[in-house]
Design a protein around this motif. Structure first.
Motif, PDB file in Angstrom:
ATOM      1  N   GLN A 278       0.861  -1.181   0.000  1.00 26.38           N
ATOM      2  CA  GLN A 278       0.000   0.000   0.000  1.00 26.38           C
ATOM      3  C   GLN A 278       0.897   1.230   0.000  1.00 26.38           C
ATOM      4  O   GLN A 278       1.432   1.648   1.034  1.00 26.38           O
ATOM      5  CB  GLN A 278      -0.905   0.001   1.238  1.00 26.38           C
ATOM      6  N   ILE A 279       1.081   1.833  -1.181  1.00 27.89           N
ATOM      7  CA  ILE A 279       1.987   2.967  -1.311  1.00 27.89           C
ATOM      8  C   ILE A 279       1.428   4.184  -0.576  1.00 27.89           C
ATOM      9  O   ILE A 279       2.128   4.847   0.191  1.00 27.89           O
ATOM     10  CB  ILE A 279       2.220   3.295  -2.797  1.00 27.89           C
ATOM     11  N   THR A 280       0.167   4.499  -0.843  1.00 27.36           N
ATOM     12  CA  THR A 280      -0.550   5.546  -0.128  1.00 27.36           C
ATOM     13  C   THR A 280      -1.940   5.012   0.183  1.00 27.36           C
ATOM     14  O   THR A 280      -2.281   3.877  -0.158  1.00 27.36           O
ATOM     15  CB  THR A 280      -0.669   6.841  -0.965  1.00 27.36           C
ATOM     16  N   ARG A 281      -2.746   5.844   0.795  1.00 30.19           N
ATOM     17  CA  ARG A 281      -4.109   5.408   1.115  1.00 30.19           C
ATOM     18  C   ARG A 281      -4.907   5.081  -0.144  1.00 30.19           C
ATOM     19  O   ARG A 281      -5.779   4.217  -0.142  1.00 30.19           O
ATOM     20  CB  ARG A 281      -4.823   6.505   1.924  1.00 30.19           C
ATOM     21  N   ARG A 282      -4.594   5.766  -1.214  1.00 33.36           N
ATOM     22  CA  ARG A 282      -5.341   5.590  -2.454  1.00 33.36           C
ATOM     23  C   ARG A 282      -4.670   4.649  -3.451  1.00 33.36           C
ATOM     24  O   ARG A 282      -5.322   4.164  -4.373  1.00 33.36           O
ATOM     25  CB  ARG A 282      -5.548   6.955  -3.133  1.00 33.36           C
ATOM     26  N   LEU A 283      -3.386   4.408  -3.305  1.00 30.48           N
ATOM     27  CA  LEU A 283      -2.627   3.686  -4.330  1.00 30.48           C
ATOM     28  C   LEU A 283      -1.951   2.459  -3.744  1.00 30.48           C
ATOM     29  O   LEU A 283      -1.281   2.539  -2.712  1.00 30.48           O
ATOM     30  CB  LEU A 283      -1.572   4.617  -4.944  1.00 30.48           C
ATOM     31  N   LEU A 284      -2.136   1.307  -4.408  1.00 28.49           N
ATOM     32  CA  LEU A 284      -1.418   0.092  -4.012  1.00 28.49           C
ATOM     33  C   LEU A 284      -0.862  -0.595  -5.244  1.00 28.49           C
ATOM     34  O   LEU A 284      -1.339  -0.414  -6.367  1.00 28.49           O
ATOM     35  CB  LEU A 284      -2.308  -0.858  -3.208  1.00 28.49           C
ATOM     36  N   ILE A 285       0.162  -1.424  -5.029  1.00 29.05           N
ATOM     37  CA  ILE A 285       0.809  -2.175  -6.093  1.00 29.05           C
ATOM     38  C   ILE A 285       0.866  -3.643  -5.696  1.00 29.05           C
ATOM     39  O   ILE A 285       1.025  -3.965  -4.512  1.00 29.05           O
ATOM     40  CB  ILE A 285       2.218  -1.607  -6.392  1.00 29.05           C
ATOM     41  N   ASN A 286       0.734  -4.517  -6.657  1.00 30.47           N
ATOM     42  CA  ASN A 286       0.701  -5.954  -6.417  1.00 30.47           C
ATOM     43  C   ASN A 286       1.536  -6.648  -7.489  1.00 30.47           C
ATOM     44  O   ASN A 286       1.403  -6.348  -8.681  1.00 30.47           O
ATOM     45  CB  ASN A 286      -0.754  -6.444  -6.466  1.00 30.47           C
ATOM     46  N   GLY A 287       2.411  -7.561  -7.073  1.00 31.74           N
ATOM     47  CA  GLY A 287       3.200  -8.323  -8.037  1.00 31.74           C
ATOM     48  C   GLY A 287       3.342  -9.767  -7.594  1.00 31.74           C
ATOM     49  O   GLY A 287       3.372 -10.056  -6.398  1.00 31.74           O
ATOM     50  N   TYR A 288       3.392 -10.684  -8.568  1.00 31.48           N
ATOM     51  CA  TYR A 288       3.570 -12.098  -8.202  1.00 31.48           C
ATOM     52  C   TYR A 288       4.167 -12.888  -9.352  1.00 31.48           C
ATOM     53  O   TYR A 288       4.176 -12.458 -10.517  1.00 31.48           O
ATOM     54  CB  TYR A 288       2.243 -12.717  -7.775  1.00 31.48           C
ATOM     55  N   ARG A 309      -3.634  -0.226  -8.361  1.00 32.14           N
ATOM     56  CA  ARG A 309      -5.006   0.165  -8.043  1.00 32.14           C
ATOM     57  C   ARG A 309      -5.002   1.560  -7.432  1.00 32.14           C
ATOM     58  O   ARG A 309      -4.223   1.847  -6.515  1.00 32.14           O
ATOM     59  CB  ARG A 309      -5.624  -0.824  -7.060  1.00 32.14           C
ATOM     60  N   TYR A 310      -5.863   2.431  -7.980  1.00 35.87           N
ATOM     61  CA  TYR A 310      -5.946   3.803  -7.488  1.00 35.87           C
ATOM     62  C   TYR A 310      -7.409   4.173  -7.324  1.00 35.87           C
ATOM     63  O   TYR A 310      -8.241   3.906  -8.195  1.00 35.87           O
ATOM     64  CB  TYR A 310      -5.262   4.772  -8.472  1.00 35.87           C
TER      65      TYR A 310
END
Length: 313
Positions: A278-288, A309-310
Motif C-alpha cells: 500500500q503505497i498511499t491510502r489511495r494507491l497500491l501495487i501488487n506483483g507475483y 489500483r488507485y
C-alpha cells in the motif's frame, strides 16, 4: 544408349524434386499443426490475477486498475500430462485497463468497463528471450501480433447486506473483431460471459485466506466451439502492519470444450507467490510469480504479473 541414360537421369531428377516438395509440404504441415495447437492452448483465455479487486467502493467513488501479466513457455504437457519440448517459445503480454464507479449509496453495487490488450509472439527459437514479445520483427516461422482484443461491461456487487467478505463480479466480454491473421497468434474472436465469486476469510488478526471461483463461458461461433472454464484460486496472505502483504497462491484451471459433445480437454495447476504494498491510502501495487506445475494439453507457462489500483474520492 545415350537416350536411355538421358531418360533415366530425367526420371531421377523428377523423383528428387517431387520427394523434396513432399518433404517441404510435410514440414509445413507439421508447423501448421504446431501453431494450431499453440493457438488452441490459449484460446483467448483471460489471465486469472490475484489482484482482482474484491472491495466495493463507495457512492460516486472511482477505482482505476491496471493489470499486466506476461506468460511464456517453451515446453508443453501432452494428453497424458508428460512434459515435452515445444520446439518454439510462446509468449503473451496481457494488459487490462479497468475503471469502476460506485453507483449505490449503500456501497453494494459498482459498475465498470474493461479494455483488454494482448501482445503475442510465437518464436521458432525456443531459447529466445521472452522479452522478444516487445519486438514486432519476425523472420522464418516466427509470428507476432498485438491488438485491443476485447471490451467488457462489468458489475461488482455484495449480495449479502451484512457480509462484507463475499463479493460477486460479473462481466460480458465482447471481442473487437481482430483479423484472422492476428487470431492465428492471439486466439479466437469469441463472446464470453464471466462471473467471479470472491470470498475473503480472516484466519487471525494478520492471516487471511482469499478464495476465488470463476465461471467463464465462451459462445460458439463460426469455426470456434463453445468453451467453459472454471478456475479455482486460493491465496494465503499475511499482513505486515501497515502496508505490506506477502502471499502464496494456488490456481486450478479446468477447461471444457464442445465439439460434438462436451469434453474435459485441458487443465493446468499453478503455484506461486507475491507481495502487495500500500503505497498511499489511495494507491497500491501488487506483483507475483507463478508456474504451471501440472496439466494436460497446455503449455508449461511461467507467469509474471504486476498490477496497480488507485481510488479517486
Amino acid at each position: 544408349m545415350k537416350t536411355c541414360i538421358l531418360i533415366i537421369f530425367m526420371l531421377y531428377i523428377t523423383h528428387s524434386i517431387l520427394a523434396q516438395e513432399k518433404d517441404t509440404t510435410s514440414h509445413y504441415q507439421q508447423l501448421e499443426e504446431k501453431y494450431q495447437r499453440l493457438k488452441d492452448s490459449t484460446s483467448r483465455l483471460s489471465p486469472f490475477i490475484p489482484a482482482v479487486s474484491s472491495v466495493l467502493i463507495n457512492y460516486k467513488q472511482v477505482e482505476l486498475n491496471f493489470f499486466a501479466s506476461m506468460i511464456s513457455a517453451n515446453n508443453y504437457r501432452d494428453d497424458d500430462g508428460h512434459l515435452g519440448d515445444l520446439n518454439a517459445r510462446q509468449t503473451y503480454l496481457y494488459r487490462t485497463i479497468q475503471a469502476t464507479y460506485g453507483v449505490s449509496k449503500h456501497a453494494r453495487f459498482n459498475a465498470g468497463i474493461d479494455v483488454n490488450i494482448v501482445m503475442g509472439r510465437i518464436d521458432q527459437d525456443r531459447t529466445s528471450s521472452m522479452f522478444k514479445v516487445f519486438d514486432s520483427g519476425v523472420e522464418g516461422n516466427s509470428r507476432f501480433a498485438r491488438a485491443i482484443t476485447s471490451i467488457a461491461a462489468r458489475i461488482r456487487w455484495r449480495p449479502l447486506r451484512r457480509n462484507y467478505n463475499f463479493t460477486i463480479q460479473s462481466s460480458v466480454i465482447f471481442p473487437t473483431g481482430i483479423d484472422r491473421e492476428k487470431q492465428y497468434v492471439l486466439g479466437y474472436n469469441q463472446i464470453f460471459l464471466m462471473s467471479q465469486f470472491l470470498y475473503n476469510q480472516p484466519l487471525s488478526e494478520r492471516l487471511f485466506l482469499f478464495s476465488q471461483l470463476g465461471l467463464q463461458y465462451g459462445f460458439e461461433r463460426e469455426n470456434v466451439p463453445a468453451a467453459f472454464y472454471s478456475p479455482l484460486s486460493l491465496y494465503l496472505s499475511y499482513l505486515i502492519p501497515r502496508k505490506t502483504i506477502p502471499f502464496i497462491l494456488f490456481n486450478y484451471i479446468p477447461m471444457f470444450s464442445k465439439n460434438n459433445s462436451w469434453s474435459y480437454s485441458r487443465y493446468t495447476m499453478q503455484v506461486g507467490g507475491g507481495v502487495q504494498y500500500q503505497i498511499t491510502r489511495r494507491l497500491l501495487i501488487n506483483g507475483y510469480y507463478a508456474n504451471d506445475i501440472k496439466g494436460k494439453n497446455y503449455p508449461d507457462f511461467n507467469t509474471y504479473s504486476l498490477s496497480l489500483r488507485y481510488v479517486l474520492h
